[in-house]
Design an enzyme around this catalytic site. Structure first.
Site, PDB file in Angstrom:
ATOM      1  N   LYS A  22      10.466  -7.597 -28.929  1.00  0.00           N
ATOM      2  CA  LYS A  22      11.757  -6.929 -29.959  1.00  0.00           C
ATOM      3  C   LYS A  22      10.945  -5.626 -30.693  1.00  0.00           C
ATOM      4  O   LYS A  22      11.227  -4.420 -30.563  1.00  0.00           O
ATOM      5  CB  LYS A  22      11.529  -7.982 -30.882  1.00  0.00           C
ATOM      6  CG  LYS A  22      12.759  -6.992 -32.310  1.00  0.00           C
ATOM      7  CD  LYS A  22      12.793  -8.583 -33.472  1.00  0.00           C
ATOM      8  CE  LYS A  22      11.985  -8.246 -34.428  1.00  0.00           C
ATOM      9  NZ  LYS A  22      11.376  -6.843 -35.097  1.00  0.00           N
ATOM     10  N   ASN A  23       9.771  -5.695 -30.879  1.00  0.00           N
ATOM     11  CA  ASN A  23       9.310  -4.279 -31.410  1.00  0.00           C
ATOM     12  C   ASN A  23       8.504  -3.430 -31.257  1.00  0.00           C
ATOM     13  O   ASN A  23       8.550  -2.561 -31.122  1.00  0.00           O
ATOM     14  CB  ASN A  23       7.693  -4.757 -32.608  1.00  0.00           C
ATOM     15  CG  ASN A  23       8.591  -5.391 -33.549  1.00  0.00           C
ATOM     16  OD1 ASN A  23       9.874  -5.280 -34.250  1.00  0.00           O
ATOM     17  ND2 ASN A  23       7.598  -6.435 -34.827  1.00  0.00           N
ATOM     18  N   CYS A 116      14.707  -4.193 -48.894  1.00  0.00           N
ATOM     19  CA  CYS A 116      14.645  -5.237 -47.320  1.00  0.00           C
ATOM     20  C   CYS A 116      13.892  -6.455 -48.641  1.00  0.00           C
ATOM     21  O   CYS A 116      13.821  -6.378 -49.581  1.00  0.00           O
ATOM     22  CB  CYS A 116      13.020  -4.663 -46.438  1.00  0.00           C
ATOM     23  SG  CYS A 116      12.095  -6.342 -46.520  1.00  0.00           S
ATOM     24  N   ARG A 121       9.181  -1.741 -49.411  1.00  0.00           N
ATOM     25  CA  ARG A 121       9.050  -1.137 -47.138  1.00  0.00           C
ATOM     26  C   ARG A 121      10.030   0.761 -47.331  1.00  0.00           C
ATOM     27  O   ARG A 121      10.745   0.391 -47.111  1.00  0.00           O
ATOM     28  CB  ARG A 121       9.645  -1.718 -46.528  1.00  0.00           C
ATOM     29  CG  ARG A 121       9.484  -3.433 -46.263  1.00  0.00           C
ATOM     30  CD  ARG A 121       9.759  -3.915 -45.117  1.00  0.00           C
ATOM     31  NE  ARG A 121       9.491  -3.989 -44.081  1.00  0.00           N
ATOM     32  CZ  ARG A 121      10.215  -3.750 -42.464  1.00  0.00           C
ATOM     33  NH1 ARG A 121      11.026  -4.832 -43.210  1.00  0.00           N
ATOM     34  NH2 ARG A 121       9.916  -3.853 -41.552  1.00  0.00           N
ATOM     35  N   ASP A 303       2.939 -10.842 -39.226  1.00  0.00           N
ATOM     36  CA  ASP A 303       4.582 -11.432 -38.513  1.00  0.00           C
ATOM     37  C   ASP A 303       4.359 -12.638 -38.029  1.00  0.00           C
ATOM     38  O   ASP A 303       5.216 -13.932 -37.918  1.00  0.00           O
ATOM     39  CB  ASP A 303       4.481 -10.759 -37.090  1.00  0.00           C
ATOM     40  CG  ASP A 303       5.911  -9.128 -37.940  1.00  0.00           C
ATOM     41  OD1 ASP A 303       6.181  -9.287 -39.150  1.00  0.00           O
ATOM     42  OD2 ASP A 303       6.009  -8.640 -37.327  1.00  0.00           O
ATOM     43  N   ARG A 395      18.256 -12.111 -34.601  1.00  0.00           N
ATOM     44  CA  ARG A 395      17.326 -10.737 -34.548  1.00  0.00           C
ATOM     45  C   ARG A 395      16.152 -10.557 -33.734  1.00  0.00           C
ATOM     46  O   ARG A 395      16.073  -9.443 -33.229  1.00  0.00           O
ATOM     47  CB  ARG A 395      17.529 -10.423 -35.636  1.00  0.00           C
ATOM     48  CG  ARG A 395      18.489  -9.901 -36.436  1.00  0.00           C
ATOM     49  CD  ARG A 395      17.986  -9.720 -38.228  1.00  0.00           C
ATOM     50  NE  ARG A 395      17.552  -8.233 -37.782  1.00  0.00           N
ATOM     51  CZ  ARG A 395      16.020  -7.942 -38.637  1.00  0.00           C
ATOM     52  NH1 ARG A 395      16.102  -8.345 -40.236  1.00  0.00           N
ATOM     53  NH2 ARG A 395      16.130  -6.480 -38.747  1.00  0.00           N
TER      54      ARG A 395
HETATM   55  N1  EPU Z   1       4.405   1.944 -46.007  1.00  0.00           N
HETATM   56  C1  EPU Z   1       4.888   2.688 -46.586  1.00  0.00           C
HETATM   57  N2  EPU Z   1       5.514   3.189 -45.979  1.00  0.00           N
HETATM   58  C2  EPU Z   1       5.722   4.226 -45.400  1.00  0.00           C
HETATM   59  C3  EPU Z   1       5.530   2.801 -44.185  1.00  0.00           C
HETATM   60  C4  EPU Z   1       4.833   1.778 -44.257  1.00  0.00           C
HETATM   61  O1  EPU Z   1       3.569   2.397 -47.762  1.00  0.00           O
HETATM   62  O2  EPU Z   1       5.723   5.020 -44.596  1.00  0.00           O
HETATM   63  C5  EPU Z   1       3.720   0.520 -46.188  1.00  0.00           C
HETATM   64  C6  EPU Z   1       4.604  -1.126 -45.898  1.00  0.00           C
HETATM   65  O3  EPU Z   1       5.437  -1.068 -47.618  1.00  0.00           O
HETATM   66  C7  EPU Z   1       4.104  -1.979 -46.128  1.00  0.00           C
HETATM   67  C8  EPU Z   1       2.897  -1.284 -44.466  1.00  0.00           C
HETATM   68  O4  EPU Z   1       2.693   0.127 -44.704  1.00  0.00           O
HETATM   69  O5  EPU Z   1       2.749  -2.711 -46.498  1.00  0.00           O
HETATM   70  C9  EPU Z   1       3.095  -1.175 -42.957  1.00  0.00           C
HETATM   71  O6  EPU Z   1       4.224  -1.418 -42.593  1.00  0.00           O
HETATM   72  P1  EPU Z   1       4.448  -1.070 -41.186  1.00  0.00           P
HETATM   73  O7  EPU Z   1       4.733   0.444 -41.840  1.00  0.00           O
HETATM   74  O8  EPU Z   1       3.176  -0.680 -40.357  1.00  0.00           O
HETATM   75  O9  EPU Z   1       5.293  -1.956 -41.160  1.00  0.00           O
HETATM   76  P2  EPU Z   1       6.899  -1.477 -39.855  1.00  0.00           P
HETATM   77  O10 EPU Z   1       6.433  -0.314 -39.153  1.00  0.00           O
HETATM   78  O11 EPU Z   1       7.885  -0.891 -40.977  1.00  0.00           O
HETATM   79  C10 EPU Z   1       6.594  -3.299 -38.244  1.00  0.00           C
HETATM   80  C11 EPU Z   1       7.171  -4.282 -37.718  1.00  0.00           C
HETATM   81  C12 EPU Z   1       6.997  -5.320 -38.720  1.00  0.00           C
HETATM   82  C13 EPU Z   1       6.320  -5.521 -39.151  1.00  0.00           C
HETATM   83  C14 EPU Z   1       4.963  -4.526 -39.447  1.00  0.00           C
HETATM   84  C15 EPU Z   1       3.473  -5.385 -39.365  1.00  0.00           C
HETATM   85  C16 EPU Z   1       8.653  -3.321 -35.719  1.00  0.00           C
HETATM   86  C17 EPU Z   1      10.841  -2.654 -35.506  1.00  0.00           C
HETATM   87  N3  EPU Z   1       9.280  -4.268 -37.762  1.00  0.00           N
HETATM   88  O12 EPU Z   1       7.253  -2.542 -39.585  1.00  0.00           O
HETATM   89  O13 EPU Z   1       8.388  -6.552 -38.362  1.00  0.00           O
HETATM   90  O14 EPU Z   1       5.885  -6.765 -40.335  1.00  0.00           O
HETATM   91  O15 EPU Z   1       5.053  -3.669 -37.924  1.00  0.00           O
HETATM   92  O16 EPU Z   1       3.202  -5.249 -39.284  1.00  0.00           O
HETATM   93  O17 EPU Z   1       7.976  -2.554 -35.254  1.00  0.00           O
HETATM   94  C18 EPU Z   1       9.075  -8.263 -37.705  1.00  0.00           C
HETATM   95  O18 EPU Z   1       9.678  -8.249 -35.992  1.00  0.00           O
HETATM   96  O19 EPU Z   1      10.124  -9.035 -38.652  1.00  0.00           O
HETATM   97  C19 EPU Z   1       8.807  -7.342 -38.841  1.00  0.00           C
HETATM   98  C20 EPU Z   1       9.287  -6.852 -40.103  1.00  0.00           C
END
Ligand code: EPU
Length: 416
Positions: A22-23, A116, A121, A303, A395
């Protein structure tokens, strides 16, 4: 609304084929918007999130066809540079259109995702990164408006190696003028896949698999045929089920993406064999309490935190699970306690006192991975568990009840 009814306690045996990730597929789908032509993707999982992304691509004007795991996306017809609130609020990964559309068309309007289920997030890294590449960012009516004649390469250093921000900035940087350097970049396999896919499409990205990604901007990308990598989180979920209840084999998975989990499962007592693209697991005689701290890749994935906690719920002693990536991602704990688990939460640390067995009960899904942990709990529990709000699991897990049925689990979907 669908619910899953599980009669637990049965052993698991047989093989399960892991779906495409998915990701990984979601950013690949938005990368296709950067091409004035067709991109094809193979092994695309049929998930609610994939279908939501298809709706979004359709709204922006791309032509998408999807059949039997194969998707083609025609980026030549894109004509509407907006991601609406209705979609972004249901799937945060919609934010992945930001970098690609801005880089190709010089303008995009994307709804801010908002909160969220388990915390704020934020998306500040995405926005600051794009500003560094010369974008003008304004907020109007809950929407981000990003504009730039042509993005210009720059050096960006993230405070935290965010997966989504790395993906967005890589996609933007690929069509920017000159060199973009991302320091403290994410190294998750899904980011590696995105960078390699972009290179296949004509990008010039170096430093893939490291925390310093260097991009030499190009004027345009071209069509490509891409294969989606296996879903390491889906695979990890089945492995944890196997450690508790099974003798199962996972096919079409990549053990290299799961090294820390495999090490932890062995510490917990499971027996594991791996080959290049399969993993066999036999259950532990008893589960050894095994502490876990989530970290960015290659650390233990957040995850799989919820699924690990449910395994520890039936361990022979106490263990501690700490989430350093998302400090509030624990909505599954009160539900697992309804199944008889003994878990206490102190800030971002779950303290799990193993119990002899779990007992079935009605429980409620709150997000994708929390739901997965409830299914695992239900499979391990004595008696019947009703899991409501299963749209969360749809999802991110393809045909979950069919895959578990094939492994011998008594699980049915009901709609009443
Ligand atoms: N963060 C910030 N600011 C930002 C972006 C992130 O402070 O602008 C913080 C977040 O709050 C968090 C950390 O950085 O504490 C990591 O967040 P990240 O941006 O890496 O997560 P994401 O890209 O929103 C993806 C996956 C998530 C997975 C995370 C961490 C996708 C679509 N989603 O989310 O997957 O948990 O990376 O590995 O790729 C899931 O599949 O269930 C899921 C939530």
């Amino acid at each position: 609304m669908d619910r899953l009814v599980v009669r637990g306690g049965r052993p698991l045996s047989g093989t399960v084929e892991i779906s495409g990730a998915k990701n990984a597929v979601l950013p690949l789908m938005t990368a296709a918007l950067m091409v004035d032509g067709e991109t094809t993707l193979k092994r695309v999982p049929n998930l609610k999130d994939t279908r939501t992304m298809i709706r979004l691509l359709d709204i922006v004007g791309a032509g998408v066809s999807f059949d039997a795991g194969e998707m083609s996306i025609d980026g030549s017809t894109v004509n509407n540079l907006e991601a609406p609130y209705d979609l972004v609020k249901t799937m945060r990964a919609s934010f992945y259109v930001l970098g690609p559309l801005l880089a190709r068309f010089g303008k995009v309007r994307v709804s801010l995702p908002g909160g969220c289920a388990w915390g704020p997030r934020p998306v500040d890294f995405h926005l600051k990164g794009l500003e560094k590449l010369g974008a003008k960012i304004t907020l109007e009516g809950g929407y981000i408006l990003a504009e730039a004649d042509r993005l210009k390469g720059n050096k960006i250093c993230f405070d935290f190696p965010s997966v989504g921000a790395t993906g967005n900035i890589v996609m933007a940087g690929v069509l920017a003028k000159g060199e973009t350097v991302i320091e403290n970049a994410a190294r998750e396999p899904e980011i590696v896949q995105l960078c390699e896919a972009l290179n296949t499409m004509g990008a010039k990205i170096d430093g893939i698999r490291t925390d310093k990604i260097i991009i030499e901007g190009v004027d345009q990308l071209h069509s490509a045929d891409l294969d989606v990598i296996p879903d390491r989180i889906e695979a990890g979920t089945y492995l944890i089920a196997g450690a508790a209840m099974g003798d199962i084999t996972l096919n079409y998975c990549n053990p290299k993406h799961l090294e820390v989990l495999i090490e932890k499962l062995i510490q917990a007592g499971a027996k594991i064999d791996t080959s290049e693209n399969s993993i066999s697991i036999k259950k532990a005689n008893s589960i050894n309490p095994t502490d876990v701290t989530t970290e960015v890749y290659p650390g233990f994935p957040t995850d799989l935190q919820a699924q690990w906690i449910v395994l520890m719920a039936i361990a022979t002693g106490s263990s501690v699970v700490t989430d350093t990536v998302y400090h509030d991602r624990f909505t599954h704990i009160p539900e697992l306690n309804r199944l008889g688990a003994n878990i206490k939460l102190r800030d971002n640390i779950a303290i799990i006192n193993g119990v002899d067995h779990l007992i079935g009960a009605p429980v409620m899904s709150t997000d994708i991975r929390a739901s997965a942990s409830l299914i695992l709990g239900a499979i391990m529990a004595k008696g019947q568990t009703d899991i409501s709000r299963v749209y969360h699991i749809d999802r991110g897990y393809e045909s979950i009840e069919k895959k578990f049925q094939a492994l011998g689990v008594d699980i049915v979907r009901k709609n009443d």
